[in-house]
Design a protein around this motif. Sequence first.
Motif, PDB file in Angstrom:
ATOM      1  N   ALA B  47       0.849  -1.185   0.000  1.00  0.00           N
ATOM      2  CA  ALA B  47       0.000   0.000   0.000  1.00  0.00           C
ATOM      3  C   ALA B  47       0.882   1.231   0.000  1.00  0.00           C
ATOM      4  O   ALA B  47       1.890   1.275   0.708  1.00  0.00           O
ATOM      5  N   MET B  48       0.514   2.194  -0.843  1.00  0.00           N
ATOM      6  CA  MET B  48       1.288   3.431  -0.876  1.00  0.00           C
ATOM      7  C   MET B  48       0.877   4.316   0.292  1.00  0.00           C
ATOM      8  O   MET B  48      -0.312   4.505   0.536  1.00  0.00           O
ATOM      9  N   ASP B  49       1.863   4.833   0.998  1.00  0.00           N
ATOM     10  CA  ASP B  49       1.546   5.771   2.063  1.00  0.00           C
ATOM     11  C   ASP B  49       1.120   7.083   1.425  1.00  0.00           C
ATOM     12  O   ASP B  49       1.824   7.636   0.583  1.00  0.00           O
ATOM     13  N   MET B  50      -0.057   7.568   1.807  1.00  0.00           N
ATOM     14  CA  MET B  50      -0.618   8.732   1.135  1.00  0.00           C
ATOM     15  C   MET B  50      -0.026  10.047   1.644  1.00  0.00           C
ATOM     16  O   MET B  50      -0.387  11.116   1.165  1.00  0.00           O
ATOM     17  N   ARG B  51       0.872   9.955   2.608  1.00  0.00           N
ATOM     18  CA  ARG B  51       1.549  11.178   3.048  1.00  0.00           C
ATOM     19  C   ARG B  51       2.910  11.324   2.396  1.00  0.00           C
ATOM     20  O   ARG B  51       3.381  12.418   2.160  1.00  0.00           O
ATOM     21  N   THR B  52       3.594  10.179   2.140  1.00  0.00           N
ATOM     22  CA  THR B  52       4.962  10.261   1.622  1.00  0.00           C
ATOM     23  C   THR B  52       5.148   9.614   0.263  1.00  0.00           C
ATOM     24  O   THR B  52       6.112   9.910  -0.437  1.00  0.00           O
ATOM     25  N   GLY B  53       4.251   8.680  -0.102  1.00  0.00           N
ATOM     26  CA  GLY B  53       4.434   7.951  -1.355  1.00  0.00           C
ATOM     27  C   GLY B  53       5.234   6.671  -1.172  1.00  0.00           C
ATOM     28  O   GLY B  53       5.411   5.909  -2.113  1.00  0.00           O
ATOM     29  N   PHE B  54       5.728   6.430   0.023  1.00  0.00           N
ATOM     30  CA  PHE B  54       6.469   5.199   0.283  1.00  0.00           C
ATOM     31  C   PHE B  54       5.554   3.988   0.140  1.00  0.00           C
ATOM     32  O   PHE B  54       4.363   4.057   0.427  1.00  0.00           O
ATOM     33  N   SER B  55       6.146   2.840  -0.275  1.00  0.00           N
ATOM     34  CA  SER B  55       5.412   1.583  -0.241  1.00  0.00           C
ATOM     35  C   SER B  55       5.511   1.037   1.172  1.00  0.00           C
ATOM     36  O   SER B  55       6.598   0.768   1.657  1.00  0.00           O
ATOM     37  N   LEU B  56       4.365   0.891   1.804  1.00  0.00           N
ATOM     38  CA  LEU B  56       4.375   0.465   3.197  1.00  0.00           C
ATOM     39  C   LEU B  56       4.628  -1.034   3.332  1.00  0.00           C
ATOM     40  O   LEU B  56       4.287  -1.814   2.453  1.00  0.00           O
ATOM     41  N   ALA B  57       5.235  -1.402   4.438  1.00  0.00           N
ATOM     42  CA  ALA B  57       5.513  -2.804   4.713  1.00  0.00           C
ATOM     43  C   ALA B  57       4.719  -3.302   5.916  1.00  0.00           C
ATOM     44  O   ALA B  57       4.397  -4.471   6.009  1.00  0.00           O
ATOM     45  N   GLY B  58       4.411  -2.405   6.845  1.00  0.00           N
ATOM     46  CA  GLY B  58       3.838  -2.868   8.107  1.00  0.00           C
ATOM     47  C   GLY B  58       2.378  -2.504   8.340  1.00  0.00           C
ATOM     48  O   GLY B  58       1.867  -2.724   9.430  1.00  0.00           O
ATOM     49  N   ALA B  59       1.702  -1.951   7.305  1.00  0.00           N
ATOM     50  CA  ALA B  59       0.305  -1.552   7.506  1.00  0.00           C
ATOM     51  C   ALA B  59      -0.594  -2.778   7.642  1.00  0.00           C
ATOM     52  O   ALA B  59      -0.406  -3.772   6.947  1.00  0.00           O
ATOM     53  N   ILE B  60      -1.583  -2.684   8.504  1.00  0.00           N
ATOM     54  CA  ILE B  60      -2.474  -3.824   8.772  1.00  0.00           C
ATOM     55  C   ILE B  60      -3.190  -4.292   7.500  1.00  0.00           C
ATOM     56  O   ILE B  60      -3.432  -5.487   7.302  1.00  0.00           O
ATOM     57  N   GLU B  61      -3.467  -3.337   6.581  1.00  0.00           N
ATOM     58  CA  GLU B  61      -4.186  -3.696   5.344  1.00  0.00           C
ATOM     59  C   GLU B  61      -3.378  -4.666   4.485  1.00  0.00           C
ATOM     60  O   GLU B  61      -3.943  -5.458   3.731  1.00  0.00           O
ATOM     61  N   LEU B  62      -2.045  -4.606   4.596  1.00  0.00           N
ATOM     62  CA  LEU B  62      -1.213  -5.548   3.837  1.00  0.00           C
ATOM     63  C   LEU B  62      -1.481  -6.964   4.310  1.00  0.00           C
ATOM     64  O   LEU B  62      -1.608  -7.894   3.514  1.00  0.00           O
ATOM     65  N   GLY B  63      -1.571  -7.102   5.620  1.00  0.00           N
ATOM     66  CA  GLY B  63      -1.860  -8.414   6.189  1.00  0.00           C
ATOM     67  C   GLY B  63      -3.232  -8.898   5.752  1.00  0.00           C
ATOM     68  O   GLY B  63      -3.408 -10.063   5.380  1.00  0.00           O
ATOM     69  N   MET B  64      -4.202  -7.985   5.758  1.00  0.00           N
ATOM     70  CA  MET B  64      -5.565  -8.364   5.376  1.00  0.00           C
ATOM     71  C   MET B  64      -5.622  -8.812   3.916  1.00  0.00           C
ATOM     72  O   MET B  64      -6.266  -9.813   3.577  1.00  0.00           O
ATOM     73  N   MET B  65      -4.917  -8.060   3.041  1.00  0.00           N
ATOM     74  CA  MET B  65      -4.922  -8.423   1.618  1.00  0.00           C
ATOM     75  C   MET B  65      -4.163  -9.734   1.399  1.00  0.00           C
ATOM     76  O   MET B  65      -4.533 -10.540   0.552  1.00  0.00           O
ATOM     77  N   ALA B  66      -3.099  -9.942   2.191  1.00  0.00           N
ATOM     78  CA  ALA B  66      -2.325 -11.182   2.067  1.00  0.00           C
ATOM     79  C   ALA B  66      -3.188 -12.380   2.460  1.00  0.00           C
ATOM     80  O   ALA B  66      -3.120 -13.444   1.833  1.00  0.00           O
ATOM     81  N   VAL B  67      -4.014 -12.200   3.485  1.00  0.00           N
ATOM     82  CA  VAL B  67      -4.914 -13.273   3.907  1.00  0.00           C
ATOM     83  C   VAL B  67      -5.873 -13.621   2.760  1.00  0.00           C
ATOM     84  O   VAL B  67      -6.106 -14.796   2.455  1.00  0.00           O
ATOM     85  N   ALA B  68      -6.392 -12.583   2.105  1.00  0.00           N
ATOM     86  CA  ALA B  68      -7.289 -12.821   0.965  1.00  0.00           C
ATOM     87  C   ALA B  68      -6.538 -13.560  -0.140  1.00  0.00           C
ATOM     88  O   ALA B  68      -7.081 -14.471  -0.780  1.00  0.00           O
ATOM     89  N   GLY B  69      -5.274 -13.178  -0.360  1.00  0.00           N
ATOM     90  CA  GLY B  69      -4.444 -13.865  -1.355  1.00  0.00           C
ATOM     91  C   GLY B  69      -4.284 -15.339  -1.004  1.00  0.00           C
ATOM     92  O   GLY B  69      -4.380 -16.214  -1.870  1.00  0.00           O
ATOM     93  N   ALA B  70      -4.050 -15.600   0.290  1.00  0.00           N
ATOM     94  CA  ALA B  70      -3.889 -16.994   0.731  1.00  0.00           C
ATOM     95  C   ALA B  70      -5.158 -17.789   0.462  1.00  0.00           C
ATOM     96  O   ALA B  70      -5.108 -18.949   0.054  1.00  0.00           O
ATOM     97  N   GLN B  71      -6.303 -17.142   0.656  1.00  0.00           N
ATOM     98  CA  GLN B  71      -7.569 -17.834   0.402  1.00  0.00           C
ATOM     99  C   GLN B  71      -7.693 -18.204  -1.080  1.00  0.00           C
ATOM    100  O   GLN B  71      -8.165 -19.291  -1.420  1.00  0.00           O
ATOM    101  N   MET B  72      -7.242 -17.304  -1.955  1.00  0.00           N
ATOM    102  CA  MET B  72      -7.269 -17.611  -3.387  1.00  0.00           C
ATOM    103  C   MET B  72      -6.314 -18.767  -3.702  1.00  0.00           C
ATOM    104  O   MET B  72      -6.622 -19.644  -4.506  1.00  0.00           O
ATOM    105  N   ALA B  73      -5.145 -18.750  -3.058  1.00  0.00           N
ATOM    106  CA  ALA B  73      -4.162 -19.821  -3.276  1.00  0.00           C
ATOM    107  C   ALA B  73      -4.750 -21.171  -2.863  1.00  0.00           C
ATOM    108  O   ALA B  73      -4.591 -22.169  -3.568  1.00  0.00           O
ATOM    109  N   HIS B  74      -5.457 -21.184  -1.726  1.00  0.00           N
ATOM    110  CA  HIS B  74      -6.083 -22.427  -1.289  1.00  0.00           C
ATOM    111  C   HIS B  74      -7.142 -22.861  -2.308  1.00  0.00           C
ATOM    112  O   HIS B  74      -7.299 -24.030  -2.600  1.00  0.00           O
TER     113      HIS B  74
END
Lengths: 215, 248
Positions: B47-74
């Motif tokens: 997720a892009m940080d909307m204040r700096t433009g950095f690609s975030l690594a630790g935002a909770i939404e990354l975990g949530m999207m990764a979980v959805a990805g895992a569900q697709m993988a299953h």
Amino acid sequence: MSNTFEQMQKDLYAGKADEVKAGVQKALAEKSSPQEILEKGLIAGMDQVGRDFKAGDLFIPEVLACARAMHTGLEVLRPLLAETGQGGGRSTLGKLVIGTVQGDMHDIGKNLVSMMLEGAGFEVADLGIDVPPAKFVEAVRSQGPKIVGMAAMLTTTMPVMKTIIEALTQAGLRDKVKVIVGGAPVTSAYAKQIGADAYAPDAATAVDVSRGLAA
Amino acid sequence: MPIAGGTGPVTMAGNVQLLNTEWLGGAVISQLAHPGAPLQYAPRPMAMDMRTGFSLAGAIELGMMAVAGAQMAHFYNVPVSLHGPWTDSMVHDGQSTFERTYMTLMAAYAGANVLVGAGMMQQSLVTSYEQLVIDSEINMTVVRALQGFEADEGRLAMDAIARVGPGGNFVQDEHTLKYLRGERYMPSRLIYRNSRDAWTSAGCPDFEKRANEIARTILKEHEPAPLPEDISRELDKLVRDSMTQLKK
């Protein structure tokens, strides 16, 4: 009259391009000079945007919408500014050439900086990504910018910035242009080490620093 | 690895849809080039940080999207690799530990087969020994959680409870001796569990200092067990063959 500028600033802040354009036309009808509209309406509006962005209250997509609105207004003014000879139809802050250095394909940050600079009143020539040193040199030679900005996202491409600065020196152009660098792995210490004039850690600071360099 | 709000839609649903489509595209290309090549689902939603433009690594939404990805993988029945311990922090501080613990826990409970990111900090620009020690501890703790606990007759401990009776203690009971190991994960010295006095006498070593000491000890004392000769040869051959194959 001041109401027109106030409204223009409000519309600009809200990113309403059509309203800003209409505001510029209204101000012209009210006999404000193009230069006055630019300064008291558009640039004053963008200054507020810049302040709030820096404070963390405005987010990047919102700032970009503001910049777009500013440009829509500026398009109306540009031919008039050229006519009156004020700024020769160019932006008030001067020209800036920017690009992501050779070997590097990352451009989100660089694009962001470009748009913010344009919003602040710079005329920006974007050379794109993977730009070889010779192309930077050629752009500085032919376009004569006040500032050249380089971006690198990788530790492996960062050294190309040094190569470009050396190439500018060899071409006898180094003292004709200010160099600003940025990108995730770049630091102020590295900027100093390679002989850049300035470093900015983010887009908002890049605007402030460039303003200082252009002054 | 679409970056929500940057190279992908800002909405999580849109970003997951895009990363899934990208994976499917990659799968088709790989199967056309090498029919039957093994597949792994490795979404790297960011997720892009909307204040700096950095690609975030630790935002909770990354975990949530990764979980959805895992569900697709299953759903596609392929192994899945997710980001585990990740952070935007610059140092081994509370933020880093906070972010990487929930990221790892979410990925693990989502059924990830592989977790990547151990040792990384500062948006993956820096790798650190101390961080590896901390991540090892986080991972071991999460593994313990994944194992769950059994509730069979012996573990329900009806006999022991009757034996000890009201007011007694279980420390000396045979049931405790029997189930002690295996029931409880014993963390490394990284996790402090003693008194304040003991901590003060030891010079008040904080979390980062303890990680540093463990890393130094490992670097000094650990001797990696070499691979068996035949496996080592086989691996070398595999790499050589693959390189020849790739050069074709």
